[in-house]
Scaffold this motif. Structure first.
Motif, PDB file in Angstrom:
ATOM      1  N   GLU A   1      12.726   0.327 -18.779  1.00 40.66           N
ATOM      2  CA  GLU A   1      13.263   1.520 -18.150  1.00 40.66           C
ATOM      3  C   GLU A   1      13.440   2.651 -19.154  1.00 40.66           C
ATOM      4  O   GLU A   1      13.596   3.805 -18.774  1.00 40.66           O
ATOM      5  CB  GLU A   1      14.595   1.210 -17.463  1.00 40.66           C
ATOM      6  CG  GLU A   1      15.738   0.861 -18.411  1.00 40.66           C
ATOM      7  CD  GLU A   1      15.745  -0.603 -18.806  1.00 40.66           C
ATOM      8  OE1 GLU A   1      14.777  -1.308 -18.459  1.00 40.66           O
ATOM      9  OE2 GLU A   1      16.714  -1.040 -19.439  1.00 40.66           O
ATOM     10  N   ASP A   2      13.373   2.346 -20.447  1.00 41.80           N
ATOM     11  CA  ASP A   2      13.593   3.361 -21.479  1.00 41.80           C
ATOM     12  C   ASP A   2      12.299   3.809 -22.150  1.00 41.80           C
ATOM     13  O   ASP A   2      12.332   4.636 -23.048  1.00 41.80           O
ATOM     14  CB  ASP A   2      14.546   2.830 -22.555  1.00 41.80           C
ATOM     15  CG  ASP A   2      15.943   2.578 -22.032  1.00 41.80           C
ATOM     16  OD1 ASP A   2      16.585   1.643 -22.523  1.00 41.80           O
ATOM     17  OD2 ASP A   2      16.370   3.319 -21.142  1.00 41.80           O
TER      18      ASP A   2
ATOM     19  N   LEU B   1       0.832  -1.202   0.000  1.00 42.10           N
ATOM     20  CA  LEU B   1       0.000   0.000   0.000  1.00 42.10           C
ATOM     21  C   LEU B   1       0.870   1.258   0.000  1.00 42.10           C
ATOM     22  O   LEU B   1       0.606   2.223  -0.726  1.00 42.10           O
ATOM     23  CB  LEU B   1      -0.918  -0.001   1.219  1.00 42.10           C
ATOM     24  CG  LEU B   1      -1.880   1.177   1.342  1.00 42.10           C
ATOM     25  CD1 LEU B   1      -2.823   1.243   0.143  1.00 42.10           C
ATOM     26  CD2 LEU B   1      -2.670   1.076   2.654  1.00 42.10           C
ATOM     27  N   SER B   2       1.925   1.247   0.795  1.00 39.14           N
ATOM     28  CA  SER B   2       2.850   2.376   0.844  1.00 39.14           C
ATOM     29  C   SER B   2       3.507   2.605  -0.512  1.00 39.14           C
ATOM     30  O   SER B   2       3.655   3.747  -0.970  1.00 39.14           O
ATOM     31  CB  SER B   2       3.920   2.130   1.916  1.00 39.14           C
ATOM     32  OG  SER B   2       4.833   3.195   1.973  1.00 39.14           O
ATOM     33  N   ASP B   3       3.896   1.522  -1.171  1.00 35.95           N
ATOM     34  CA  ASP B   3       4.510   1.631  -2.502  1.00 35.95           C
ATOM     35  C   ASP B   3       3.530   2.235  -3.509  1.00 35.95           C
ATOM     36  O   ASP B   3       3.914   3.056  -4.355  1.00 35.95           O
ATOM     37  CB  ASP B   3       4.978   0.264  -2.996  1.00 35.95           C
ATOM     38  CG  ASP B   3       6.226  -0.232  -2.268  1.00 35.95           C
ATOM     39  OD1 ASP B   3       6.904   0.596  -1.636  1.00 35.95           O
ATOM     40  OD2 ASP B   3       6.499  -1.439  -2.338  1.00 35.95           O
ATOM     41  N   MET B   4       2.255   1.845  -3.431  1.00 38.49           N
ATOM     42  CA  MET B   4       1.252   2.401  -4.332  1.00 38.49           C
ATOM     43  C   MET B   4       1.086   3.899  -4.114  1.00 38.49           C
ATOM     44  O   MET B   4       1.024   4.680  -5.064  1.00 38.49           O
ATOM     45  CB  MET B   4      -0.089   1.683  -4.140  1.00 38.49           C
ATOM     46  CG  MET B   4      -0.120   0.268  -4.688  1.00 38.49           C
ATOM     47  SD  MET B   4      -1.772  -0.470  -4.562  1.00 38.49           S
ATOM     48  CE  MET B   4      -2.689   0.542  -5.726  1.00 38.49           C
TER      49      MET B   4
ATOM     50  N   LYS C   1       0.115   8.002 -17.954  1.00 37.06           N
ATOM     51  CA  LYS C   1      -0.007   7.623 -16.546  1.00 37.06           C
ATOM     52  C   LYS C   1      -1.275   6.825 -16.257  1.00 37.06           C
ATOM     53  O   LYS C   1      -2.336   7.088 -16.822  1.00 37.06           O
ATOM     54  CB  LYS C   1      -0.043   8.880 -15.667  1.00 37.06           C
ATOM     55  CG  LYS C   1       1.258   9.633 -15.551  1.00 37.06           C
ATOM     56  CD  LYS C   1       1.052  10.848 -14.660  1.00 37.06           C
ATOM     57  CE  LYS C   1       2.350  11.621 -14.477  1.00 37.06           C
ATOM     58  NZ  LYS C   1       2.138  12.837 -13.668  1.00 37.06           N
ATOM     59  N   PHE C   2      -1.148   5.873 -15.337  1.00 34.99           N
ATOM     60  CA  PHE C   2      -2.277   5.174 -14.727  1.00 34.99           C
ATOM     61  C   PHE C   2      -3.281   4.613 -15.726  1.00 34.99           C
ATOM     62  O   PHE C   2      -4.496   4.783 -15.578  1.00 34.99           O
ATOM     63  CB  PHE C   2      -2.986   6.087 -13.724  1.00 34.99           C
ATOM     64  CG  PHE C   2      -2.086   6.615 -12.646  1.00 34.99           C
ATOM     65  CD1 PHE C   2      -1.389   5.754 -11.813  1.00 34.99           C
ATOM     66  CD2 PHE C   2      -1.918   7.981 -12.472  1.00 34.99           C
ATOM     67  CE1 PHE C   2      -0.549   6.234 -10.827  1.00 34.99           C
ATOM     68  CE2 PHE C   2      -1.070   8.471 -11.488  1.00 34.99           C
ATOM     69  CZ  PHE C   2      -0.382   7.600 -10.659  1.00 34.99           C
ATOM     70  N   ILE C   3      -2.761   3.930 -16.731  1.00 27.20           N
ATOM     71  CA  ILE C   3      -3.670   3.309 -17.700  1.00 27.20           C
ATOM     72  C   ILE C   3      -3.872   1.815 -17.429  1.00 27.20           C
ATOM     73  O   ILE C   3      -4.791   1.212 -17.982  1.00 27.20           O
ATOM     74  CB  ILE C   3      -3.186   3.507 -19.149  1.00 27.20           C
ATOM     75  CG1 ILE C   3      -1.820   2.841 -19.378  1.00 27.20           C
ATOM     76  CG2 ILE C   3      -3.137   4.988 -19.511  1.00 27.20           C
ATOM     77  CD1 ILE C   3      -1.378   2.848 -20.833  1.00 27.20           C
TER      78      ILE C   3
ATOM     79  N   GLU D   1       4.945   2.058 -13.862  1.00 35.26           N
ATOM     80  CA  GLU D   1       3.567   1.582 -13.975  1.00 35.26           C
ATOM     81  C   GLU D   1       3.474   0.084 -13.651  1.00 35.26           C
ATOM     82  O   GLU D   1       2.543  -0.357 -12.974  1.00 35.26           O
ATOM     83  CB  GLU D   1       3.045   1.849 -15.389  1.00 35.26           C
ATOM     84  CG  GLU D   1       1.554   1.620 -15.565  1.00 35.26           C
ATOM     85  CD  GLU D   1       0.718   2.798 -15.093  1.00 35.26           C
ATOM     86  OE1 GLU D   1      -0.480   2.816 -15.422  1.00 35.26           O
ATOM     87  OE2 GLU D   1       1.229   3.680 -14.390  1.00 35.26           O
ATOM     88  N   ILE D   2       4.455  -0.690 -14.096  1.00 34.54           N
ATOM     89  CA  ILE D   2       4.487  -2.121 -13.782  1.00 34.54           C
ATOM     90  C   ILE D   2       4.685  -2.336 -12.288  1.00 34.54           C
ATOM     91  O   ILE D   2       4.042  -3.208 -11.669  1.00 34.54           O
ATOM     92  CB  ILE D   2       5.600  -2.833 -14.584  1.00 34.54           C
ATOM     93  CG1 ILE D   2       5.293  -2.811 -16.091  1.00 34.54           C
ATOM     94  CG2 ILE D   2       5.780  -4.274 -14.097  1.00 34.54           C
ATOM     95  CD1 ILE D   2       4.036  -3.543 -16.492  1.00 34.54           C
ATOM     96  N   GLU D   3       5.552  -1.538 -11.680  1.00 39.70           N
ATOM     97  CA  GLU D   3       5.780  -1.639 -10.232  1.00 39.70           C
ATOM     98  C   GLU D   3       4.496  -1.347  -9.467  1.00 39.70           C
ATOM     99  O   GLU D   3       4.170  -2.017  -8.477  1.00 39.70           O
ATOM    100  CB  GLU D   3       6.878  -0.656  -9.821  1.00 39.70           C
ATOM    101  CG  GLU D   3       7.317  -0.791  -8.371  1.00 39.70           C
ATOM    102  CD  GLU D   3       8.423   0.190  -8.002  1.00 39.70           C
ATOM    103  OE1 GLU D   3       8.709   0.323  -6.796  1.00 39.70           O
ATOM    104  OE2 GLU D   3       8.988   0.829  -8.922  1.00 39.70           O
ATOM    105  N   TYR D   4       3.738  -0.356  -9.925  1.00 41.10           N
ATOM    106  CA  TYR D   4       2.464  -0.004  -9.301  1.00 41.10           C
ATOM    107  C   TYR D   4       1.480  -1.171  -9.378  1.00 41.10           C
ATOM    108  O   TYR D   4       0.810  -1.512  -8.391  1.00 41.10           O
ATOM    109  CB  TYR D   4       1.894   1.225 -10.001  1.00 41.10           C
ATOM    110  CG  TYR D   4       0.623   1.768  -9.392  1.00 41.10           C
ATOM    111  CD1 TYR D   4       0.668   2.688  -8.356  1.00 41.10           C
ATOM    112  CD2 TYR D   4      -0.627   1.371  -9.874  1.00 41.10           C
ATOM    113  CE1 TYR D   4      -0.500   3.195  -7.800  1.00 41.10           C
ATOM    114  CE2 TYR D   4      -1.798   1.870  -9.321  1.00 41.10           C
ATOM    115  CZ  TYR D   4      -1.724   2.788  -8.290  1.00 41.10           C
ATOM    116  OH  TYR D   4      -2.875   3.272  -7.738  1.00 41.10           O
TER     117      TYR D   4
END
Length: 206
Positions: A77-78, A26-29, A83-85, A47-50
């Protein structure tokens, strides 16, 4: 963050590893979603990490009914994407896929290059989707936006699809299909190796 950190340490002190894992996810999000930026784009890796943190939390809800897999075959990474799709699409995969199956199923997230495009696919077990209705929901011409209202039953995917077309062009966006008892949401995007808008804003400030 301080409150979540305190909860995490209390959980660890009491050998509550599952609670610690949930609080960390939750903190990471929060950290990823609250990152300040003037650009509508974000690194694909972020976005993948999220999404990974989001699925960690959902795994506690669904337990063994949910399996998930990431197949990312691009130098994430490149690359930059709007955002947030992904989160609303993954959420729909759970709601209209995993939720409808007694024994649950799998959500798979793929990303790969297709000629000059980046393709991201969110695949879920189950076919609880009206493809004809979805095609109507996703009809959108950025040159005639004033004539199109949002449907309350498909606001999330409409919002994502329209943002992509406005930012990237009419050739890009979302499509849905079913195959082998699975639903596939495909997102087609241009390959962006630099965050052009962010750099332009920084240059103006300089």
């Amino acid at each position: 963050y301080n409150t979540l950190d305190s909860i995490n340490w209390m959980a660890l002190a009491n050998d509550q590893e599952e609670i610690s894992e949930m609080v960390t996810a939750l903190s990471d999000m929060f950290r990823l979603s609250l990152t300040k930026s003037s650009s509508p784009y974000v690194p694909l890796s972020r976005e993948i990490e999220y999404i990974k943190s989001y699925l960690v939390l959902q795994k506690f809800r669904y337990e063994e009914r949910l399996q998930y897999d990431f197949r990312i075959s691009v130098p994430k990474e490149d690359l930059f994407i709007p955002k947030f799709i992904l989160q609303p699409i993954v959420e729909n995969a759970l709601k209209h896929g995993i939720d409808t199956l007694e024994e649950g199923g799998e959500v798979q997230i793929e990303a790969f290059a297709d000629t000059d495009d980046l393709v991201i696919r969110v695949i879920n077990d189950g076919t609880d989707i009206d493809l004809e209705q979805m095609e109507k929901l996703l009809f959108f011409d950025p040159d005639h936006m004033e004539y199109l209202a949002f449907s309350k039953n498909g606001y999330g995917v409409q919002n994502i699809h329209r943002r992509i077309r406005i930012l990237c062009g009419i050739r890009f966006g979302l499509t849905y299909q079913t195959e082998d008892s699975r639903t596939i949401c495909q997102i087609r995007l241009p390959v962006k190796t630099t965050d052009i808008q962010e750099r332009e804003i920084s240059s103006e400030k300089d």
